[in-house]
Design a protein around this motif. Structure first.
Motif, short mmCIF file in Angstrom:
data_model
loop_
_atom_site.label_atom_id
_atom_site.label_comp_id
_atom_site.label_asym_id
_atom_site.label_seq_id
_atom_site.Cartn_x
_atom_site.Cartn_y
_atom_site.Cartn_z
N LEU A 1 0.70 -1.22 0.00
CA LEU A 1 -0.17 -0.02 -0.09
C LEU A 1 1.07 1.36 0.11
CD1 LEU A 1 -2.91 0.59 0.03
CD2 LEU A 1 -2.96 0.81 2.49
N ARG A 2 1.82 1.10 0.77
CA ARG A 2 2.74 2.51 0.98
C ARG A 2 3.60 2.47 -0.52
NH1 ARG A 2 4.53 0.40 6.11
NH2 ARG A 2 3.13 1.21 7.78
N ALA A 3 3.94 1.58 -1.07
CA ALA A 3 4.56 1.33 -2.22
C ALA A 3 3.69 1.85 -3.35
CB ALA A 3 4.97 0.01 -2.82
N GLY A 4 2.66 1.73 -3.45
CA GLY A 4 1.55 2.23 -4.44
C GLY A 4 1.38 3.44 -4.32
N ILE A 5 1.19 4.33 -3.18
CA ILE A 5 1.22 5.84 -2.63
C ILE A 5 2.52 6.36 -3.19
CG2 ILE A 5 1.39 7.28 -1.06
CD1 ILE A 5 -0.55 5.61 0.56
N GLY A 6 3.69 5.59 -2.87
CA GLY A 6 5.17 6.17 -3.55
C GLY A 6 4.93 6.14 -4.89
N LEU A 7 4.61 5.14 -5.61
CA LEU A 7 4.54 5.22 -7.11
C LEU A 7 3.70 6.34 -7.58
CD1 LEU A 7 4.38 1.35 -7.93
CD2 LEU A 7 6.09 2.97 -8.03
N ILE A 8 2.60 6.39 -6.98
CA ILE A 8 1.83 7.72 -7.53
C ILE A 8 2.52 9.09 -7.39
CG2 ILE A 8 -0.28 9.09 -6.73
CD1 ILE A 8 -1.59 6.35 -5.95
N LEU A 9 3.15 9.19 -6.13
CA LEU A 9 4.10 10.36 -6.01
C LEU A 9 5.06 10.65 -6.98
CD1 LEU A 9 4.07 10.46 -2.08
CD2 LEU A 9 2.66 11.86 -3.71
N VAL A 10 5.84 9.52 -7.28
CA VAL A 10 6.95 9.41 -8.15
C VAL A 10 6.36 9.77 -9.76
CG1 VAL A 10 8.55 8.11 -9.48
CG2 VAL A 10 8.21 8.16 -6.89
N SER A 11 5.10 9.17 -9.88
CA SER A 11 4.63 9.56 -11.26
C SER A 11 4.12 10.94 -11.33
CB SER A 11 3.22 8.57 -11.50
OG SER A 11 3.61 7.31 -11.62
N CYS A 12 3.53 11.57 -10.32
CA CYS A 12 3.22 13.10 -10.30
C CYS A 12 4.55 14.17 -10.47
CB CYS A 12 3.00 13.32 -8.75
SG CYS A 12 0.83 12.85 -8.56
N LEU A 13 5.76 13.31 -10.29
CA LEU A 13 6.89 14.26 -10.54
C LEU A 13 7.22 14.43 -12.06
CD1 LEU A 13 9.51 15.20 -8.94
CD2 LEU A 13 10.61 13.09 -9.40
N LEU A 14 6.50 13.45 -12.82
CA LEU A 14 6.86 13.64 -14.36
C LEU A 14 5.82 14.96 -14.63
CD1 LEU A 14 6.01 9.97 -15.46
CD2 LEU A 14 8.01 11.25 -15.52
N PHE A 15 4.74 15.13 -13.87
CA PHE A 15 3.87 16.31 -14.15
C PHE A 15 4.39 17.48 -13.56
CE2 PHE A 15 1.37 12.97 -15.06
CZ PHE A 15 0.52 13.19 -16.16
N ILE A 16 5.07 17.45 -12.53
CA ILE A 16 5.73 18.82 -11.57
C ILE A 16 6.90 19.15 -12.63
CG2 ILE A 16 7.34 19.33 -9.81
CD1 ILE A 16 5.41 17.38 -8.12
N THR A 17 7.69 18.26 -13.34
CA THR A 17 8.85 18.75 -14.17
C THR A 17 8.52 18.88 -15.51
OG1 THR A 17 9.39 16.45 -14.81
CG2 THR A 17 10.58 17.48 -12.84
N SER A 18 6.98 18.74 -15.77
CA SER A 18 6.46 19.20 -17.07
C SER A 18 7.08 18.11 -18.22
CB SER A 18 6.81 20.59 -17.56
OG SER A 18 5.99 21.40 -16.48
#
Length: 196
Positions: free
Chosen positions: A70-87
């Motif tokens: 469950l924590r890993a899933g949340i971590g993956l979502i946050l890492v994927s959001c990094l793709l959008f933060i860096t445009s």
């Protein structure tokens, strides 16, 4: 060519969020059948002698792994959001942040996929070899909650294969971007040489 590449990178970024969300949802659902069948078979979790069906303790054995997934899933979502933060999903020219976001995403997804798949395969083997299904079916036949399906153990292969496919798309998109940027640089330098 840039339009096609940018379309691919945008699709890959959105699929990355979807794959991460899928891992998170899988972590929420993996214990569903086990809870329905085995939770009531262990009246006192700290007392192994209270277990009504052999092998039912797998429900508690998997709790730590489930929390980590469950924590890993949340971590993956946050890492994927990094793709959008860096445009990364819209940027025509990549910078160091874009490459870092793609590399982190790839490493995180590959790492979680290998770790989780290995753990789930081990728990599936334990489930199939230790649970007394005949006894379990007798106890649960009236309640209608019995199933000998291993769906939640098996579906991880498709979920993590999708996550790895998305990683491959991100890497292909980045490689294509690098090639296009090099070609563009050569054309600009050739244009400058002609005008000089």
């Amino acid at each position: 060519m840039y339009k096609k590449q940018m379309k691919l990178q945008r699709i890959a970024c959105f699929l990355s969020i979807a794959a991460s969300a899928l891992v998170f949802l899988y972590a929420l659902g993996i214990m569903t059948d086990l809870y329905d069948m085995l939770y009531t078979m262990i009246p006192v979790p700290d007392d192994p002698s209270s277990v009504k069906v052999a092998g039912a303790m797998i429900y508690y054995d998997m709790q730590g792994f489930n929390q980590s997934l469950l924590r890993a899933g949340i971590g993956l979502i946050l890492v994927s959001c990094l793709l959008f933060i860096t445009s990364t999903h819209t940027r025509r020219k990549y910078y160091i942040g874009n490459y870092v976001a793609i590399c982190l995403n790839a490493v995180a997804n590959i790492g979680v996929a290998l770790w989780a798949h290995g753990q789930i395969a081990a728990f599936k083997a334990q489930y199939l070899s230790t649970v007394d299904f005949a006894q379990l079916e007798r106890r649960l036949s009236r309640a209608g909650t019995y199933t000998d399906s291993t769906f939640w153990f098996d579906v991880n292969t498709a979920i993590f294969a999708f996550a790895l496919f998305v990683v491959a798309l991100l890497i292909i998109s980045a490689a294509w971007k690098v090639t296009l940027m090099k070609n563009e640089r050569k054309l600009i330098e050739a244009g400058k040489a002609v005008s000089a």
